[in-house]
Design an enzyme around this catalytic site. Sequence first.
Site, PDB file in Angstrom:
ATOM      1  N   ARG A  19       0.811  -1.224   0.000  1.00 30.98           N
ATOM      2  CA  ARG A  19       0.000   0.000   0.000  1.00 30.98           C
ATOM      3  C   ARG A  19       0.845   1.276   0.000  1.00 30.98           C
ATOM      4  O   ARG A  19       0.314   2.379  -0.129  1.00 30.98           O
ATOM      5  CB  ARG A  19      -0.973  -0.024   1.183  1.00 30.98           C
ATOM      6  CG  ARG A  19      -2.084  -1.080   0.991  1.00 30.98           C
ATOM      7  CD  ARG A  19      -2.836  -1.341   2.263  1.00 30.98           C
ATOM      8  NE  ARG A  19      -3.587  -0.167   2.674  1.00 30.98           N
ATOM      9  CZ  ARG A  19      -3.990   0.054   3.925  1.00 30.98           C
ATOM     10  NH1 ARG A  19      -3.697  -0.802   4.881  1.00 30.98           N
ATOM     11  NH2 ARG A  19      -4.660   1.132   4.209  1.00 30.98           N
ATOM     12  N   LYS A  26       8.957  -1.142   2.566  1.00 28.59           N
ATOM     13  CA  LYS A  26       8.273  -0.220   3.483  1.00 28.59           C
ATOM     14  C   LYS A  26       9.165   0.254   4.633  1.00 28.59           C
ATOM     15  O   LYS A  26       9.199   1.447   4.944  1.00 28.59           O
ATOM     16  CB  LYS A  26       7.016  -0.888   4.044  1.00 28.59           C
ATOM     17  CG  LYS A  26       6.303  -0.038   5.086  1.00 28.59           C
ATOM     18  CD  LYS A  26       4.880  -0.471   5.318  1.00 28.59           C
ATOM     19  CE  LYS A  26       4.763  -1.708   6.148  1.00 28.59           C
ATOM     20  NZ  LYS A  26       3.358  -2.005   6.485  1.00 28.59           N
ATOM     21  N   GLU A 159      -7.977 -13.448  15.247  1.00 30.79           N
ATOM     22  CA  GLU A 159      -7.838 -12.496  14.144  1.00 30.79           C
ATOM     23  C   GLU A 159      -9.221 -12.102  13.638  1.00 30.79           C
ATOM     24  O   GLU A 159     -10.158 -12.903  13.682  1.00 30.79           O
ATOM     25  CB  GLU A 159      -7.000 -13.118  13.018  1.00 30.79           C
ATOM     26  CG  GLU A 159      -5.539 -13.292  13.389  1.00 30.79           C
ATOM     27  CD  GLU A 159      -4.885 -11.972  13.795  1.00 30.79           C
ATOM     28  OE1 GLU A 159      -4.885 -11.021  12.998  1.00 30.79           O
ATOM     29  OE2 GLU A 159      -4.383 -11.890  14.939  1.00 30.79           O
ATOM     30  N   ARG A 320      27.319  19.759   7.125  1.00 33.50           N
ATOM     31  CA  ARG A 320      27.174  18.394   6.624  1.00 33.50           C
ATOM     32  C   ARG A 320      27.927  17.408   7.511  1.00 33.50           C
ATOM     33  O   ARG A 320      28.645  17.796   8.412  1.00 33.50           O
ATOM     34  CB  ARG A 320      27.667  18.346   5.174  1.00 33.50           C
ATOM     35  CG  ARG A 320      26.727  19.117   4.231  1.00 33.50           C
ATOM     36  CD  ARG A 320      27.283  19.192   2.839  1.00 33.50           C
ATOM     37  NE  ARG A 320      27.630  17.867   2.345  1.00 33.50           N
ATOM     38  CZ  ARG A 320      28.545  17.624   1.407  1.00 33.50           C
ATOM     39  NH1 ARG A 320      29.217  18.636   0.860  1.00 33.50           N
ATOM     40  NH2 ARG A 320      28.807  16.397   1.026  1.00 33.50           N
ATOM     41  N   ASN A 373      38.996  20.615  -2.368  1.00 37.47           N
ATOM     42  CA  ASN A 373      39.372  19.346  -1.733  1.00 37.47           C
ATOM     43  C   ASN A 373      39.340  18.174  -2.695  1.00 37.47           C
ATOM     44  O   ASN A 373      39.818  17.108  -2.380  1.00 37.47           O
ATOM     45  CB  ASN A 373      38.444  19.053  -0.545  1.00 37.47           C
ATOM     46  CG  ASN A 373      36.984  18.971  -0.949  1.00 37.47           C
ATOM     47  OD1 ASN A 373      36.555  19.625  -1.900  1.00 37.47           O
ATOM     48  ND2 ASN A 373      36.225  18.170  -0.230  1.00 37.47           N
ATOM     49  N   TYR A 374      38.779  18.342  -3.879  1.00 36.07           N
ATOM     50  CA  TYR A 374      38.511  17.215  -4.763  1.00 36.07           C
ATOM     51  C   TYR A 374      39.214  17.423  -6.088  1.00 36.07           C
ATOM     52  O   TYR A 374      39.052  18.460  -6.736  1.00 36.07           O
ATOM     53  CB  TYR A 374      36.991  17.138  -4.958  1.00 36.07           C
ATOM     54  CG  TYR A 374      36.487  15.939  -5.714  1.00 36.07           C
ATOM     55  CD1 TYR A 374      36.952  14.661  -5.411  1.00 36.07           C
ATOM     56  CD2 TYR A 374      35.520  16.075  -6.699  1.00 36.07           C
ATOM     57  CE1 TYR A 374      36.469  13.553  -6.092  1.00 36.07           C
ATOM     58  CE2 TYR A 374      35.024  14.978  -7.381  1.00 36.07           C
ATOM     59  CZ  TYR A 374      35.505  13.713  -7.083  1.00 36.07           C
ATOM     60  OH  TYR A 374      35.010  12.630  -7.749  1.00 36.07           O
TER      61      TYR A 374
HETATM   62  C1  UD1 Z   1      -1.031  -8.489  12.943  1.00 34.10           C
HETATM   63  C2  UD1 Z   1      -1.607  -9.378  14.052  1.00 34.10           C
HETATM   64  C3  UD1 Z   1      -2.875  -8.733  14.610  1.00 34.10           C
HETATM   65  C4  UD1 Z   1      -2.566  -7.342  15.101  1.00 34.10           C
HETATM   66  C5  UD1 Z   1      -1.912  -6.504  14.005  1.00 34.10           C
HETATM   67  C6  UD1 Z   1      -1.436  -5.190  14.553  1.00 34.10           C
HETATM   68  C7  UD1 Z   1      -1.033 -11.686  13.484  1.00 34.10           C
HETATM   69  C8  UD1 Z   1      -1.533 -12.958  12.911  1.00 34.10           C
HETATM   70  N1  UD1 Z   1      -1.897 -10.672  13.500  1.00 34.10           N
HETATM   71  O1  UD1 Z   1      -1.965  -8.494  11.893  1.00 34.10           O
HETATM   72  O2  UD1 Z   1      -3.387  -9.525  15.670  1.00 34.10           O
HETATM   73  O3  UD1 Z   1      -3.739  -6.723  15.563  1.00 34.10           O
HETATM   74  O4  UD1 Z   1      -0.782  -7.185  13.455  1.00 34.10           O
HETATM   75  O5  UD1 Z   1      -0.990  -4.385  13.516  1.00 34.10           O
HETATM   76  O6  UD1 Z   1       0.086 -11.612  13.920  1.00 34.10           O
HETATM   77  N2  UD1 Z   1       5.423  -9.785   8.674  1.00 34.10           N
HETATM   78  C9  UD1 Z   1       6.541 -10.481   8.275  1.00 34.10           C
HETATM   79  N3  UD1 Z   1       6.390 -11.690   7.687  1.00 34.10           N
HETATM   80  C10 UD1 Z   1       5.171 -12.254   7.495  1.00 34.10           C
HETATM   81  C11 UD1 Z   1       4.031 -11.546   7.910  1.00 34.10           C
HETATM   82  C12 UD1 Z   1       4.191 -10.320   8.495  1.00 34.10           C
HETATM   83  O7  UD1 Z   1       7.665 -10.009   8.435  1.00 34.10           O
HETATM   84  O8  UD1 Z   1       5.134 -13.371   6.961  1.00 34.10           O
HETATM   85  C13 UD1 Z   1       5.581  -8.475   9.304  1.00 34.10           C
HETATM   86  C14 UD1 Z   1       4.968  -7.363   8.467  1.00 34.10           C
HETATM   87  O9  UD1 Z   1       5.943  -6.803   7.607  1.00 34.10           O
HETATM   88  C15 UD1 Z   1       4.511  -6.387   9.510  1.00 34.10           C
HETATM   89  C16 UD1 Z   1       4.169  -7.269  10.692  1.00 34.10           C
HETATM   90  O10 UD1 Z   1       4.864  -8.479  10.509  1.00 34.10           O
HETATM   91  O11 UD1 Z   1       5.525  -5.498   9.916  1.00 34.10           O
HETATM   92  C17 UD1 Z   1       2.683  -7.502  10.846  1.00 34.10           C
HETATM   93  O12 UD1 Z   1       2.212  -8.146   9.694  1.00 34.10           O
HETATM   94  P1  UD1 Z   1       0.813  -7.783   9.059  1.00 34.10           P
HETATM   95  O13 UD1 Z   1       0.606  -8.602   7.856  1.00 34.10           O
HETATM   96  O14 UD1 Z   1       0.690  -6.329   8.919  1.00 34.10           O
HETATM   97  O15 UD1 Z   1      -0.169  -8.311  10.216  1.00 34.10           O
HETATM   98  P2  UD1 Z   1      -1.685  -7.944  10.407  1.00 34.10           P
HETATM   99  O16 UD1 Z   1      -2.495  -8.767   9.493  1.00 34.10           O
HETATM  100  O17 UD1 Z   1      -1.856  -6.495  10.377  1.00 34.10           O
END
Ligand code: UD1
Length: 454
Positions: A19, A26, A159, A320, A373-374
């Site tokens: 998104r 991200k 969930e 800088r 300098n360069y």
């Molecule tokens: C998750 C939680 C939910 C919670 C919400 C809060 C689970 C199953 N659900 O849902 O209960 O309310 O977060 O925002 O945990 N990620 C990985 N690898 C994966 C999946 C996810 O690294 O395979 C990372 C994503 O990049 C992200 C985070 O884990 O930073 C959460 O993943 P996301 O898919 O956003 O979870 P939600 O469905 O929002």
Amino acid sequence: MTHAGDASLIILAAGQGSRMNSDLPKVLHELGGQPLFAHALATGNALGPSRVVLVAGHGAEAVTKAAKSLDEEIEVVLQSEQLGTAHAVEQAREALAGVAGDVIVLYGDTPFIRPETLEAMREARSGGADVVILGFEAADPKRYGRLVMEGSDLLRIVEYKDATEDERAITLCNSGVLAADAATLFDLISAVGNENASGEYYLTDVVAVARSRGLRAAAVTCDEGETLGINTRAELAAAEAQLQAMKRAEALENGVTLTAPETVFFAADTFVGRDSVIEPHVVFGPGVTVESGARIRAFSHLEGCHVSQGAVIGPYARLRPGAELAENVKVGNFVEIKNAEIAAGAKVNHLSYIGDATIGEASNIGAGTITCNYDGVFKHRTTIGSHVFVGSNTMLVAPVAIGDGAMTATGTVVTSDVEAGAMVIGRSPQLVKPGFATRFFEKLRALKAEQKGK
Ligand code: UD1
Ligand code: CA
């Protein structure tokens, strides 16, 4: 402070963040001048973790590079397919094999969790809960996971997609932050399956598994604002506004004068000392420390630099990375300073570029001075001693050194070292031709009149 023993961090950062509509993963989008994941990392680092594991997936190469440049010690593990949050944590199993103490799981896209909140979770662990989840009362619970409680016991997390109407009515939601003993957590994860509405391995399922094994789960709550996750550019912009508001309030609280706070932009790690004054429209990039009693005048841009007590910077100055300014240094308008140490009381007041240089105490650098300098391939250093007077429009062709108390004549191109106390003049001698200008223009005007007459 509790002393709950060692803790390690797992930061989940494998998601694509579709998104964001971006080629950049991200967690590499910037917030407060730092990649998004650096905020969760900083929160976790406040606990002094023994190990930090980042789970990367989308854009893993770039994420790894960014992580290593923040902290060499971070271990990055790859989750090549994103099969869910439990599967993501599973990828850290090997890296944390045999590690004693707790694991705290944080999301790389959730920047505002406070260290105090993690401390509260550590306290709940010390209080006997085997799994601790960070929850929050959601104003609009949307699609968050719901915490199913029985008194102070957390029974399970459901969930949104899998929840019944009754469960969806619950407003206590899961932030995603979890704390548990490392060995216990990986044991529990082994028992998590993917038979659910999303076909994913849910980290949230460890709560029910723990309960089924006679372990205790508990929830700690925090303000909803802390749990804000970034999914879109609009959310990123809103988070930036929130961070700036926090940093401005913090600066004012710490005794810094901000003439127009809403026009000053800080990086997450900006430090400004007490009784400093920041004039309007100043922008701080990462890595800036301004000591107390300094003044940063309007429209200046600073990054990766250190400004000492009593220094005055700007207006319209650019500091800088590697600009190291001692007490009472003055840097004026349209001056750029990069990778240079400027000793106490030295002045670079107008229209200059000082790069890869050292300037000694109380030296005065005249308007328009440039350290060349360069050479197109290599960078070279300029060394200027103390009490040196560099005349306006001096070109210092590095590598070059100017001794203490020396002087350069205005317009000089300095190509070799100048000894202490010497005067260097490198410009063509002045030639004056009396009456020349008058005669020259008379001739030109006569020529023009003659052309018009034709
Ligand atoms: C998750 C939680 C939910 C919670 C919400 C809060 C689970 C199953 N659900 O849902 O209960 O309310 O977060 O925002 O945990 N990620 C990985 N690898 C994966 C999946 C996810 O690294 O395979 C990372 C994503 O990049 C992200 C985070 O884990 O930073 C959460 O993943 P996301 O898919 O956003 O979870 P939600 O469905 O929002
Ligand atoms: Ca999410």
